[in-house]
Each structure stands twice: as C-alpha cells, then as structure tokens.
Design a protein around this motif. Structure first.
Motif, mmCIF file in Angstrom:
data_model
loop_
_atom_site.group_PDB
_atom_site.id
_atom_site.type_symbol
_atom_site.label_atom_id
_atom_site.label_comp_id
_atom_site.label_asym_id
_atom_site.label_seq_id
_atom_site.Cartn_x
_atom_site.Cartn_y
_atom_site.Cartn_z
ATOM 1 N N LEU A 1 71.341 -54.152 22.074
ATOM 2 C CA LEU A 1 72.147 -52.620 22.645
ATOM 3 C C LEU A 1 73.217 -52.478 21.847
ATOM 4 O O LEU A 1 73.723 -51.195 21.718
ATOM 5 N N ARG A 2 74.178 -53.097 21.404
ATOM 6 C CA ARG A 2 75.711 -52.781 20.268
ATOM 7 C C ARG A 2 74.922 -52.554 19.469
ATOM 8 O O ARG A 2 74.782 -51.352 18.229
ATOM 9 N N THR A 3 73.614 -53.108 18.576
ATOM 10 C CA THR A 3 72.826 -51.907 16.997
ATOM 11 C C THR A 3 71.775 -50.828 17.505
ATOM 12 O O THR A 3 72.051 -49.893 16.918
ATOM 13 N N ALA A 4 71.430 -50.986 19.188
ATOM 14 C CA ALA A 4 70.843 -49.744 19.307
ATOM 15 C C ALA A 4 72.469 -48.684 19.327
ATOM 16 O O ALA A 4 71.892 -47.320 19.076
ATOM 17 N N TYR A 5 73.279 -48.809 19.849
ATOM 18 C CA TYR A 5 74.585 -48.194 20.183
ATOM 19 C C TYR A 5 75.074 -47.366 18.944
ATOM 20 O O TYR A 5 74.926 -46.337 18.513
ATOM 21 N N VAL B 1 66.447 -50.308 23.378
ATOM 22 C CA VAL B 1 66.645 -51.408 23.872
ATOM 23 C C VAL B 1 65.367 -52.105 25.047
ATOM 24 O O VAL B 1 64.364 -52.899 24.269
ATOM 25 N N GLN B 2 64.939 -50.670 25.744
ATOM 26 C CA GLN B 2 63.989 -50.976 27.244
ATOM 27 C C GLN B 2 62.152 -51.200 26.135
ATOM 28 O O GLN B 2 61.568 -52.177 25.994
ATOM 29 N N GLU B 3 63.026 -49.903 25.106
ATOM 30 C CA GLU B 3 60.886 -49.902 24.869
ATOM 31 C C GLU B 3 60.745 -51.170 23.775
ATOM 32 O O GLU B 3 59.748 -51.631 23.641
ATOM 33 N N THR B 4 61.700 -51.220 22.839
ATOM 34 C CA THR B 4 62.103 -52.959 22.199
ATOM 35 C C THR B 4 61.380 -53.936 22.643
ATOM 36 O O THR B 4 60.501 -54.927 22.859
ATOM 37 N N PHE C 1 62.244 -59.611 15.144
ATOM 38 C CA PHE C 1 62.777 -58.940 16.134
ATOM 39 C C PHE C 1 63.580 -57.553 16.296
ATOM 40 O O PHE C 1 63.062 -56.317 16.531
ATOM 41 N N TYR C 2 64.291 -57.678 15.509
ATOM 42 C CA TYR C 2 65.452 -56.320 14.966
ATOM 43 C C TYR C 2 64.413 -55.761 14.276
ATOM 44 O O TYR C 2 65.097 -54.507 13.940
ATOM 45 N N ARG C 3 63.212 -56.081 13.625
ATOM 46 C CA ARG C 3 62.651 -55.449 13.078
ATOM 47 C C ARG C 3 61.805 -54.423 14.282
ATOM 48 O O ARG C 3 61.902 -52.763 13.665
ATOM 49 N N GLU D 1 62.110 -48.959 16.823
ATOM 50 C CA GLU D 1 61.960 -48.006 17.912
ATOM 51 C C GLU D 1 63.109 -47.592 18.096
ATOM 52 O O GLU D 1 63.024 -46.410 18.339
ATOM 53 N N ALA D 2 64.247 -47.642 17.112
ATOM 54 C CA ALA D 2 65.901 -46.252 16.727
ATOM 55 C C ALA D 2 64.930 -45.702 16.234
ATOM 56 O O ALA D 2 65.123 -44.137 16.720
ATOM 57 N N ASN D 3 63.988 -45.933 15.247
ATOM 58 C CA ASN D 3 64.222 -45.009 13.876
ATOM 59 C C ASN D 3 63.377 -43.895 15.041
ATOM 60 O O ASN D 3 63.023 -42.371 14.706
ATOM 61 N N ARG D 4 61.817 -44.561 15.393
ATOM 62 C CA ARG D 4 60.900 -43.987 16.892
ATOM 63 C C ARG D 4 62.328 -41.979 17.127
ATOM 64 O O ARG D 4 61.249 -41.335 17.475
ATOM 65 N N LEU D 5 62.558 -43.109 18.117
ATOM 66 C CA LEU D 5 63.142 -42.231 18.809
ATOM 67 C C LEU D 5 64.304 -41.292 18.244
ATOM 68 O O LEU D 5 64.290 -39.575 18.726
ATOM 69 N N LEU D 6 65.252 -41.707 17.532
ATOM 70 C CA LEU D 6 65.764 -40.463 16.254
ATOM 71 C C LEU D 6 65.014 -39.478 16.354
ATOM 72 O O LEU D 6 65.644 -38.371 16.238
ATOM 73 N N LYS D 7 64.226 -39.727 15.177
ATOM 74 C CA LYS D 7 63.305 -39.226 15.089
ATOM 75 C C LYS D 7 62.669 -38.014 16.426
ATOM 76 O O LYS D 7 63.101 -36.571 15.924
ATOM 77 N N LYS D 8 62.446 -38.525 16.966
ATOM 78 C CA LYS D 8 62.383 -37.594 18.696
ATOM 79 C C LYS D 8 63.249 -37.026 19.037
ATOM 80 O O LYS D 8 62.915 -35.316 19.155
ATOM 81 N N ARG D 9 64.926 -37.138 18.961
ATOM 82 C CA ARG D 9 65.327 -36.591 19.526
ATOM 83 C C ARG D 9 66.806 -36.217 17.751
ATOM 84 O O ARG D 9 67.738 -36.471 18.201
ATOM 85 N N SER D 10 65.585 -35.610 17.563
ATOM 86 C CA SER D 10 66.545 -34.707 16.232
ATOM 87 C C SER D 10 67.966 -33.680 16.379
ATOM 88 O O SER D 10 68.345 -33.068 14.832
#
Length: 180
Positions: A33-37, A50-53, A74-76, A81-90
């Motif tokens: 969660l800290r990393t995703a945040y 984190v949920q999707e991960t 795990f972190y890959r 997931e972070a990249n996917r979501l951030l691209k989706k919500r650019s």
C-alpha cells in the motif's frame, strides 16, 4: 532468497488454502500500500492497485518458482498493476503525501528540507524514475532485486538511479541553478 515461512505459505496457497493466502496478504499488504500510494499519489487508487495485485497474485501463484525470491516477483506484479491503473487514469492527480518520501532527500542536504519541496522534486521525475526512487529508498529494495523486478541489468539500474537522484537533486535545488 525466500524464507521457509514464505515457501510454506506459497505451497499452501498453490493448493487453494485461503488462510495461507490471508497470511501472505498480511505479510505484504501495508508494504504494498505504501508503494502503491507513492506511485498513485492518492489512497483510493493505491487501494485499487493493491487489491488488483493480490487478485493477480492469487490467480498466478502457480507460476511462481519458489526457488526464487518472492518479493521481486510480488513487486513486479504490483508495479505492473500501478502502471496499468495510472495509464487508465491519466488525469490530474494530487501531490504525494507519504511521509516516508521525505527521507529520500536527506542524501542531498544536512538541513531538514521542507516537505513540499521534496514532494515537488519527486514529482519532477518521470514515472519510471519515481518508481525506482520509491522502491530503492522507501521500500529499501537492493539494486539486485530492483534490477530483477524491472528486468534490467544491475549496472543499467545503477546508472538510472544515479540520473534520477541527480534530477531530483537539481529539481530540489531549484531546477539545477547554482546560487554560488
């Protein structure tokens, strides 16, 4: 490498043991969660990442090789997931509010830097540079683990980290202008 506790949990998860998956989740959730945040810059997106991960972890745990370290794998997935979501919500995102990020800049100055200035310096980095800085200095991955996660040579990673730290330092100092 991987701890014997993790190997045991992963073997149980591979057999469908939900209690073992919950234990694995408990081991990594706050860290993730800290990393995703730090990447997403807001709590809602970080929670989604984190949920999707963990959904992806659960669905693909059978592909994990327990002879390798779990954390980079795990972190890959987390970073993907972070990249996917951030691209989706650019769209526009809020500033990073993570207290842990303030420690990053201490390499550059002996005085206690203003938090806003640190966050601005971090925001001045590209997404890839910010990811490396967060993983290295907030999540404390080794360079070898980072290289494995990002699928690059260790020397390439070191060079990229050096450039990211330099850019962050220049941004922190006011765009690289020297006042002397």
């Amino acid at each position: 490498m991987i701890s014997s506790r993790e190997v045991t949990l992963i073997k149980k998860v591979k057999k469908g043991n939900e209690k073992a998956f919950k234990q694995l989740y408990d081991m990594y959730a706050s860290y993730a969660l800290r990393t995703a945040y730090a990447m997403a810059k807001n709590k809602a997106d970080a929670s989604d990442i984190v949920q999707e991960t963990f959904i992806r972890i659960y669905r693909s745990i059978h592909t994990f090789d327990h002879k390798k370290s779990f954390k980079p794998w795990f972190y890959r997935i987390l970073m993907n997931e972070a990249n996917r979501l951030l691209k989706k919500r650019s769209t526009e995102s809020s500033k990073v509010a993570s207290e842990e990020v303030t420690g990053i800049i201490e390499d550059f100055t002996t005085e206690k830097p203003p938090r806003g200035k640190i966050l601005d310096a971090l925001d001045a980095l590209s997404e890839e540079e910010r990811k490396m800085i967060v993983l290295k200095y907030v999540d404390r991955f080794t360079e070898k683990e980072l290289a494995e996660m990002l699928d690059v040579n260790v020397n390439t990673l070191k060079s990229r980290l050096l450039r990211a730290r330099k850019r962050m330092k220049e941004s922190y100092a006011g765009g690289g202008q020297d006042d002397s």
